[in-house]
Design a protein around this motif. Structure first.
Motif, PDB file in Angstrom:
ATOM      1  N   UNK A  28       1.131  -1.209  -0.174  1.00 41.25           N
ATOM      2  CA  UNK A  28       0.007  -0.209  -0.015  1.00 41.25           C
ATOM      3  C   UNK A  28       0.888   1.227  -0.040  1.00 41.25           C
ATOM      4  N   UNK A  29       0.337   2.313  -0.811  1.00 47.78           N
ATOM      5  CA  UNK A  29       1.087   3.491  -0.660  1.00 47.78           C
ATOM      6  C   UNK A  29       0.156   4.443   0.084  1.00 47.78           C
ATOM      7  N   UNK A  81      -1.186  -0.947  -4.255  1.00 48.90           N
ATOM      8  CA  UNK A  81      -0.156  -0.724  -5.273  1.00 48.90           C
ATOM      9  C   UNK A  81       0.574  -2.264  -5.831  1.00 48.90           C
ATOM     10  N   UNK A  82       0.820  -2.080  -6.936  1.00 52.22           N
ATOM     11  CA  UNK A  82       1.442  -3.264  -7.594  1.00 52.22           C
ATOM     12  C   UNK A  82       2.102  -3.140  -8.932  1.00 52.22           C
ATOM     13  N   UNK A  83       3.141  -3.626  -9.156  1.00 58.20           N
ATOM     14  CA  UNK A  83       3.857  -3.741 -10.393  1.00 58.20           C
ATOM     15  C   UNK A  83       3.015  -4.010 -11.601  1.00 58.20           C
ATOM     16  N   UNK A  84       2.786  -3.327 -12.607  1.00 52.03           N
ATOM     17  CA  UNK A  84       1.895  -4.116 -13.852  1.00 52.03           C
ATOM     18  C   UNK A  84       2.518  -5.299 -14.580  1.00 52.03           C
ATOM     19  N   UNK A  85       3.886  -5.548 -14.138  1.00 48.94           N
ATOM     20  CA  UNK A  85       4.713  -6.501 -14.680  1.00 48.94           C
ATOM     21  C   UNK A  85       4.702  -7.993 -13.886  1.00 48.94           C
ATOM     22  N   UNK A 130      -3.266   0.069  -8.030  1.00 44.25           N
ATOM     23  CA  UNK A 130      -2.621   0.721  -8.901  1.00 44.25           C
ATOM     24  C   UNK A 130      -1.192   0.728  -8.886  1.00 44.25           C
ATOM     25  N   UNK A 131      -0.798   1.264 -10.138  1.00 41.99           N
ATOM     26  CA  UNK A 131       0.802   1.333 -10.306  1.00 41.99           C
ATOM     27  C   UNK A 131       1.543   2.590 -10.571  1.00 41.99           C
TER      28      UNK A 131
END
Length: 137
Positions: free
Chosen positions: A17-18, A28-32, A41-42
């Protein structure tokens, strides 16, 4: 030294989390990442939101809120050749209600020169600004 007009901070914890103190708190997470939470979201989305908000707010100041403006930002993540790592390719599109192409281009150039996010990223070779036909959002 002139004191800051505004200050904030953000943190990204190990819990995915941000956070902004007393404000935004998002997953939040990396789209990769293959198993990333699709609702998270990223950085690409956050960059798009930050620049769209800032550039449109700056355009609104310049037109004294007498015309509606829209800013749309596209962010792509590309591998750097030769690696390692990735680079953002970012395009901002500004449209202004009732303006000619030349007037919209002038507004875009003035807003881009004044917007703090534009100042931060504007010198990058992979950052571009464009005008487009106005369509109410």
């Amino acid at each position: 030294m002139v004191s800051a007009r505004y200050r904030t901070e953000a943190s990204n914890g190990v819990d995915g989390r941000s956070r902004v103190p007393d404000g935004l708190d998002v997953a939040v997470a990396s789209p990769l990442k293959a198993d990333a939470d699709p609702a998270a979201t990223n950085p690409e989305q956050l960059l798009a939101l930050a620049w769209a908000t800032c550039l449109n707010g700056t355009a609104q100041v310049l037109v004294r809120e007498q015309r509606r403006t829209n800013v749309r930002v596209e962010v792509e993540l590309h591998p750097v050749e030769p690696g390692p790592g990735y680079a953002f390719h970012v395009d901002a599109f500004l449209s202004a209600e009732g303006m000619t192409d030349a007037e919209a281009q002038d507004l875009l150039e003035r807003a881009h020169a004044r917007c703090p996010v534009s100042k931060l990223i504007g010198g990058a070779a992979t950052v571009h600004v464009h005008t487009e036909e106005f369509a109410a959002a």
